[in-house]
Design an enzyme around this catalytic site. Structure first.
Site, PDB file in Angstrom:
ATOM      1  CE  LYS A  70     -33.781 -27.171   8.773  1.00 21.00           C
ATOM      2  NZ  LYS A  70     -34.832 -28.151   9.135  1.00 21.00           N
ATOM      3  CB  SER A 145     -35.152 -28.156  12.780  1.00 23.01           C
ATOM      4  OG  SER A 145     -35.620 -28.656  11.527  1.00 23.01           O
ATOM      5  CB  SER A 169     -38.860 -28.991  11.102  1.00 22.42           C
ATOM      6  OG  SER A 169     -38.472 -29.723  12.226  1.00 22.42           O
TER       7      SER A 169
END
Length: 445
Positions: A70, A145, A169
Site C-alpha cells: 500500500k 482505504s 481499511s
C-alpha cells in the site's frame, strides 16, 4: 482453506519470473490498482534469490513470493504517494520494517498500490490516481482505504499484499473483494515507515488469497513482538479445536450460512451468551473512536493542510477540517476512556475464545448506491476491534460474487454485475492471540 502452519509451496519457493511482473502490471492497469511498478527492486531481489538457490542455500519462508505494498508504506528508492497530490515525490531513503522483514524472508515487492488519500476513508472513493476498480464486479464498491492491495490479491496478480487498518481499511476491502484480510493485535507489528492516520488505532495488516501464506507472512512481520505475546499465556489452539468456544451472537439472522464454517471443527462450543455485552461495547466504542481519530488526524496534517488544503481530495479535506477545534484536554480524557474500555472489554473472553461477526453491516454496496450511511455500515463490525486492539480476520464465504480477477463472466460473479457480491464473516480473537486465531481459522470450512 489451507493449514495455518503451512509453508509456501514448491512452486512459490522458486524465484519470480517476468510473467509475474507482466500480470501485476496488467491487473494494475485493468483495476487501477497500482501507483508504481517496483521492477528494479524486484529484479535485484530475484537475482539474489536465484543466487541463493544456485549456491545450495535452503529456501527462506517466503522465497520468491511476490507481494504488493500500500502506497502509504515506505519502500526504499520509491516515492510514497499516499494516494495524494499533496506529497513529496522524493524516493524513500529506507523501507518500513514490515517491508524489510518480508524481503529478509525472501518475498519480493512488485508494486506500490493505489489507496484512499492518506488512508482517510473507508469507501475508497477518493485518490489522486482515481478510485480502484473491484475485480469481482466493477459496479461494486472496493472499500478502502487499502483498495489497491485488495484488488491485486482478488485479481490473482499477487498472493500477498500489505495494507493498513485504522477502522477496517484491510478487513473491509477484503470483504468487498472476496479475499482474506487480517488486522493483527494493536502494537504487535511495527508501524515505523508508515504514514499515520490515527496512531491510537493504526495497524499494518495483510491481504492474501491463501491462509497459509498469510499466516507465514504474519509471523515474519510480527517478529519478536509476536513471540512475546505468544509467551504471555495466550491459549494455543493450533493442535486441535478441542475445548474451544465461539460466540456468534452478533451474526443475528446471518448465522445459518456462516455457521457452515464451524461444522467440521471438533468439540467446539457455539454460544450467544455474550450478546448484550458485545452490543453494549459496540455502542460505547464509536464516540471514543470518532474523537480520537479526528483529533489525531488533524494533528498529523495541520501544517501541510494549512499550506495546501485546496489540493486535498474534497472529502478528505472535510474530515481533516472536522478535527480543527478539538481540544487537547478532552483528547486526554478520551485516551483515558479508551484505556478503561480496553480493560473492561476483556471480560468478553471470560466465556469464549473467539467471536464470529458479520464483516459488513449488510451487502457490498454498489458505487451508485452509496449514501450518507454507507461508511458507518462498512465500519460497524470492523472499527470496534481497532478501538479494542484485538486481532481480527475477514474470511470470504463460498458463493456468488467471489471472484478470480478474470474480468469476464464466468458463472461466479466476476465482471458480470452480480448483485449479491462477495460474502464474508469476521473472526476475532483475544489480544495477543493472533497465532491462535489464524490456526483456528485454518480449520474452518
Amino acid at each position: 482453506m489451507t493449514d495455518g502452519q503451512e509453508q509456501p509451496t514448491t512452486e512459490q519457493a522458486h524465484p519470480m519470473d517476468e510473467h509475474t511482473i507482466a500480470e501485476v502490471e496488467r491487473a494494475g492497469t485493468q483495476f487501477n490498482a497500482v501507483t508504481a511498478m517496483t521492477v528494479d527492486r524486484a529484479d535485484a531481489l530475484t537475482a539474489e534469490s536465484i543466487d541463493r538457490r544456485d549456491s545450495g542455500q535452503p529456501p527462506r519462508r517466503l522465497e520468491g513470493v511476490p507481494f504488493a505494498i500500500k502506497d502509504v508504506i515506505d519502500l526504499v528508492g520509491y516515492p510514497t504517494t499516499m494516494g495524494s497530490a499533496v506529497r513529496s515525490d522524493a524516493p524513500a531513503t529506507a523501507s518500513a520494517p514490515v517491508v524489510d522483514r518480508l524481503e529478509a524472508a525472501g518475498a519480493i515487492p512488485v508494486a506500490k498500490t493505489n489507496c484512499q488519500e492518506y488512508s482517510y476513508g473507508i469507501l475508497g472513493e477518493e485518490s489522486a490516481f482515481g478510485r480502484v476498480i473491484n475485480p469481482v464486479d466493477p459496479a461494486l464498491c472496493t472499500a478502502g482505504s487499502s483498495s489497491g492491495s485488495a484488488a491485486l490479491v482478488a485479481a490473482n496478480a499477487v498472493p500477498l499484499a500489505l495494507g493498513t487498518d485504522t477502522a477496517g481499511s484491510v478487513r473491509v476491502p477484503a470483504a468487498c473483494q472476496g479475499v482474506f484480510g487480517f488486522k493483527p493485535t494493536f502494537g504487535v507489528v511495527p508501524v515505523d515507515g508508515v504514514f499515520p492516520l490515527s496512531p491510537a488505532f493504526d495497524t499494518v495488516g495483510l491481504f492474501a488469497s491463501d491462509l497459509g501464506v498469510l499466516t507465514t507472512a504474519f509471523d515474519v512481520i510480527a517478529g519478536a513482538g509476536s513471540e512475546a505475546h505468544a509467551a504471555a499465556g495466550v491459549p494455543d489452539g493450533s493442535a486441535s479445536g478441542i475445548g474451544r468456544t465461539i460466540d456468534v451472537s452478533l451474526l443475528g439472522d446471518r448465522a445459518n450460512r456462516a455457521l457452515d464454517l464451524l461444522a467440521e471443527v471438533p468439540n467446539l462450543t457455539i454460544t450467544s451468551a455474550n450478546g448484550p455485552t458485545l452490543g453494549e461495547l459496540l455502542d460505547d466504542l464509536a464516540p471514543i473512536y470518532d474523537f480520537i481519530r479526528l483529533y489525531e488526524a488533524y494533528e498529523v496534517h495541520k501544517d501541510l493542510f494549512a499550506e495546501r488544503a485546496a489540493d486535498y481530495q474534497p472529502g478528505v479535506a472535510k474530515k481533516i477540517e472536522a478535527g480543527r477545534d478539538l481540544g487537547e484536554a478532552e483528547y486526554r480524557k478520551q485516551l483515558d476512556a479508551l484505556a478503561e474500555l480496553r480493560e473492561r472489554s476483556l471480560s468478553v473472553f471470560g466465556a469464549t475464545d473467539f467471536l464470529l461477526t458479520p464483516a459488513l453491516d449488510g451487502p457490498v454496496v454498489r458505487w451508485d448506491e452509496i449514501d450518507s450511511g454507507s461508511a458507518a455500515k462498512f465500519m460497524r463490525y470492523s472499527m470496534p476491534f481497532n478501538v479494542l486492539g484485538w486481532p481480527a480476520l475477514t474470511i470470504p464465504l463460498p458463493g456468488a460474487g467471489v471472484g478470480n480477477g478474470a474480468g469476464v463472466g464466468n458463472g461466479n460473479g466476476v465482471g458480470t454485475g452480480a448483485s449479491s457480491g462477495p460474502r464474508a464473516v469476521q473472526l476475532v480473537g483475544r489480544p495477543g492471540g493472533d497465532r491462535d486465531l489464524l490456526a483456528f481459522a485454518s480449520r474452518l470450512g
